[in-house]
Motif scaffolding. Structure first.
Motif, PDB file in Angstrom:
ATOM      1  N   GLN A  84       4.778  -2.671   9.753  1.00 13.02           N
ATOM      2  CA  GLN A  84       4.399  -1.587  10.642  1.00 13.02           C
ATOM      3  C   GLN A  84       2.926  -1.712  10.984  1.00 13.02           C
ATOM      4  N   ASN A  85       2.601  -1.332  12.200  1.00 15.01           N
ATOM      5  CA  ASN A  85       1.231  -1.356  12.687  1.00 15.01           C
ATOM      6  C   ASN A  85       0.747   0.079  12.818  1.00 15.01           C
ATOM      7  N   VAL A  86      -0.389   0.392  12.185  1.00 15.45           N
ATOM      8  CA  VAL A  86      -0.893   1.763  12.183  1.00 15.45           C
ATOM      9  C   VAL A  86      -2.390   1.765  12.460  1.00 15.45           C
ATOM     10  N   ASP A  87      -2.846   2.839  13.053  1.00 17.95           N
ATOM     11  CA  ASP A  87      -4.277   3.040  13.278  1.00 17.95           C
ATOM     12  C   ASP A  87      -4.817   4.009  12.236  1.00 17.95           C
ATOM     13  N   ASN A  88      -5.882   3.609  11.599  1.00 15.19           N
ATOM     14  CA  ASN A  88      -6.670   4.474  10.717  1.00 15.19           C
ATOM     15  C   ASN A  88      -5.859   5.152   9.604  1.00 15.19           C
ATOM     16  N   PRO A  89      -5.173   4.382   8.776  1.00 14.71           N
ATOM     17  CA  PRO A  89      -4.493   5.000   7.629  1.00 14.71           C
ATOM     18  C   PRO A  89      -5.510   5.567   6.646  1.00 14.71           C
ATOM     19  N   ASP A  90      -5.101   6.598   5.885  1.00 11.43           N
ATOM     20  CA  ASP A  90      -5.982   7.150   4.851  1.00 11.43           C
ATOM     21  C   ASP A  90      -6.168   6.112   3.737  1.00 11.43           C
ATOM     22  N   TRP A  91      -5.052   5.543   3.318  1.00 12.86           N
ATOM     23  CA  TRP A  91      -5.084   4.518   2.275  1.00 12.86           C
ATOM     24  C   TRP A  91      -3.736   3.801   2.193  1.00 12.86           C
ATOM     25  N   VAL A  92      -3.762   2.667   1.516  1.00 15.19           N
ATOM     26  CA  VAL A  92      -2.544   1.926   1.182  1.00 15.19           C
ATOM     27  C   VAL A  92      -2.598   1.633  -0.309  1.00 15.19           C
ATOM     28  N   TRP A  93      -1.442   1.718  -0.980  1.00 18.02           N
ATOM     29  CA  TRP A  93      -1.390   1.514  -2.432  1.00 18.02           C
ATOM     30  C   TRP A  93      -0.224   0.621  -2.799  1.00 18.02           C
ATOM     31  N   GLN A  94      -0.469  -0.314  -3.713  1.00 17.04           N
ATOM     32  CA  GLN A  94       0.592  -1.178  -4.221  1.00 17.04           C
ATOM     33  C   GLN A  94       0.159  -1.801  -5.535  1.00 17.04           C
ATOM     34  N   GLU A  95       1.069  -1.807  -6.533  1.00 19.81           N
ATOM     35  CA  GLU A  95       0.839  -2.461  -7.826  1.00 19.81           C
ATOM     36  C   GLU A  95      -0.494  -2.039  -8.448  1.00 19.81           C
ATOM     37  N   ASN A  96      -0.685  -0.701  -8.556  1.00 19.05           N
ATOM     38  CA  ASN A  96      -1.874  -0.137  -9.198  1.00 19.05           C
ATOM     39  C   ASN A  96      -3.183  -0.606  -8.568  1.00 19.05           C
ATOM     40  N   THR A  97      -3.139  -0.880  -7.280  1.00 13.35           N
ATOM     41  CA  THR A  97      -4.345  -1.222  -6.534  1.00 13.35           C
ATOM     42  C   THR A  97      -4.386  -0.406  -5.254  1.00 13.35           C
ATOM     43  N   GLY A  98      -5.533   0.225  -4.996  1.00 14.29           N
ATOM     44  CA  GLY A  98      -5.670   1.049  -3.808  1.00 14.29           C
ATOM     45  C   GLY A  98      -6.597   0.410  -2.787  1.00 14.29           C
ATOM     46  N   TYR A  99      -6.295   0.650  -1.518  1.00 15.24           N
ATOM     47  CA  TYR A  99      -7.106   0.134  -0.409  1.00 15.24           C
ATOM     48  C   TYR A  99      -7.500   1.309   0.480  1.00 15.24           C
ATOM     49  N   PHE A 100      -8.804   1.548   0.594  1.00 13.32           N
ATOM     50  CA  PHE A 100      -9.323   2.609   1.441  1.00 13.32           C
ATOM     51  C   PHE A 100     -10.097   1.978   2.598  1.00 13.32           C
ATOM     52  N   PHE A 101      -9.974   2.570   3.789  1.00 15.47           N
ATOM     53  CA  PHE A 101     -10.636   2.032   4.978  1.00 15.47           C
ATOM     54  C   PHE A 101     -11.855   2.889   5.297  1.00 15.47           C
ATOM     55  N   LEU A 102     -13.002   2.234   5.420  1.00 10.96           N
ATOM     56  CA  LEU A 102     -14.274   2.930   5.562  1.00 10.96           C
ATOM     57  C   LEU A 102     -14.761   2.999   7.001  1.00 10.96           C
ATOM     58  N   GLN A 103     -13.947   2.505   7.936  1.00  6.19           N
ATOM     59  CA  GLN A 103     -14.222   2.660   9.360  1.00  6.19           C
ATOM     60  C   GLN A 103     -12.874   2.634  10.075  1.00  6.19           C
ATOM     61  N   PRO A 104     -12.802   3.128  11.314  1.00  7.83           N
ATOM     62  CA  PRO A 104     -11.538   3.078  12.050  1.00  7.83           C
ATOM     63  C   PRO A 104     -10.999   1.652  12.101  1.00  7.83           C
ATOM     64  N   SER A 105      -9.721   1.501  11.741  1.00  9.59           N
ATOM     65  CA  SER A 105      -9.137   0.166  11.619  1.00  9.59           C
ATOM     66  C   SER A 105      -7.707   0.158  12.132  1.00  9.59           C
ATOM     67  N   ASN A 106      -7.352  -0.942  12.810  1.00  6.53           N
ATOM     68  CA  ASN A 106      -5.969  -1.189  13.194  1.00  6.53           C
ATOM     69  C   ASN A 106      -5.362  -2.091  12.122  1.00  6.53           C
ATOM     70  N   VAL A 107      -4.351  -1.569  11.425  1.00  8.68           N
ATOM     71  CA  VAL A 107      -3.865  -2.199  10.200  1.00  8.68           C
ATOM     72  C   VAL A 107      -2.385  -2.534  10.312  1.00  8.68           C
ATOM     73  N   ASN A 108      -2.013  -3.697   9.795  1.00  6.09           N
ATOM     74  CA  ASN A 108      -0.611  -4.064   9.621  1.00  6.09           C
ATOM     75  C   ASN A 108      -0.298  -4.113   8.140  1.00  6.09           C
ATOM     76  N   VAL A 109       0.863  -3.571   7.762  1.00  7.55           N
ATOM     77  CA  VAL A 109       1.288  -3.595   6.368  1.00  7.55           C
ATOM     78  C   VAL A 109       2.795  -3.795   6.326  1.00  7.55           C
ATOM     79  N   SER A 110       3.261  -4.536   5.335  1.00  6.45           N
ATOM     80  CA  SER A 110       4.695  -4.751   5.187  1.00  6.45           C
ATOM     81  C   SER A 110       5.037  -4.968   3.725  1.00  6.45           C
TER      82      SER A 110
END
Length: 248
Positions: A58-84
């Motif tokens: 999925q392609n998303v604009d400006n997610p709050d965060w993404v989490w997987q396997e006890n690791t978190g990812y936070f975005f500190l500026q507006p970002s176009n993100v792909n995650v699967s």
């Protein structure tokens, strides 16, 4: 055909990743990969406070965060993100001719930032927090992290909680924040600790392993004026390593 300046800033609980000056003349989509790994547990994404499972790409604009396997990812500026978090097939011989050509299929987690085709002066800013569960993602205070600058000249991050500033001077320059000012006369990497106390410590390194010395000028709120330090840097087998300079 791709150029970029990238820096990683390691603190006690997080790693801040900055990229800037991302340029390409190639007619290819340019991306920055945050992670690609086996999917060991469910992946989750928060969009405008709503948490959902990550499935197919999925392609998303400006997610709050993404989490997987006890690791978190936070975005500190507006970002176009792909995650699967779906299945992926391939064989190991594609990357190593001595390995098996047998087709393998498994679940893979992938997360990346899109910069588009032929980006001009693209950038990214994100933070990786290891050892965090999903509940901790919503409790985590990312306001402790402040990106001071992310340019072709300077990349710098401040950790308010740790009273620490980390700076990459790609060229001579000055950076200031809330009564603290640091100037470097030459490119270098710098760490300033205890910036809100009288016991400020400075650590300086030259990753290019070329410089023998660099002059740094520092001013903090508790200093009586500014302090100019002629920093003699390690040479020989120790070239490139950090040197410590107390400022009290």
């Amino acid at each position: 055909d791709v150029q970029a300046k990238k820096a990683w800033f390691f603190f006690d609980d997080e790693v801040v990743c900055l990229g800037t000056g991302i340029n390409s003349n190639s007619a290819e989509n340019i991306t920055t990969t945050l992670n690609q790994s086996w999917l060991m547990s469910g992946a989750r994404i928060s969009l405008n406070g709503k948490i959902e499972n990550v499935g197919k790409e999925q392609n998303v604009d400006n997610p709050d965060w993404v989490w997987q396997e006890n690791t978190g990812y936070f975005f500190l500026q507006p970002s176009n993100v792909n995650v699967s978090a779906g299945t992926q097939s391939g064989n190991w011989a594609l990357i190593n001719a001595s390995r098996s050509k047998q087709q393998t299929t498994s679940y893979v987690f992938k997360l990346w930032v899109n910069h588009g085709v032929k980006p001009t002066d693209g950038s990214y800013a994100y933070m990786v927090v290891p050892g965090i569960n999903e509940e901790g993602m919503n409790l985590y205070n990312k306001q402790n992290i402040k990106v001071l600058e992310n340019s072709n000249s300077i990349q710098a991050v401040k950790n308010e909680k740790l009273q620490m500033m980390q700076i990459v001077f790609h060229k001579a320059g000055t950076i200031s924040d809330n009564g603290v000012s640091i100037s470097a006369e030459k490119p270098c990497v710098l760490l300033l600790k205890n910036i809100d106390s009288k016991n400020v410590s400075m650590y300086v390194a030259d990753p290019s392993q070329i410089l023998k010395e660099v002059t740094i000028t520092v001013k903090t709120k508790l200093m009586n004026g500014e302090k100019k330090v002629n920093c003699n840097l390690p040479t020989g087998n120790f070239a490139g390593s950090s040197a410590t300079f107390p400022l009290n």
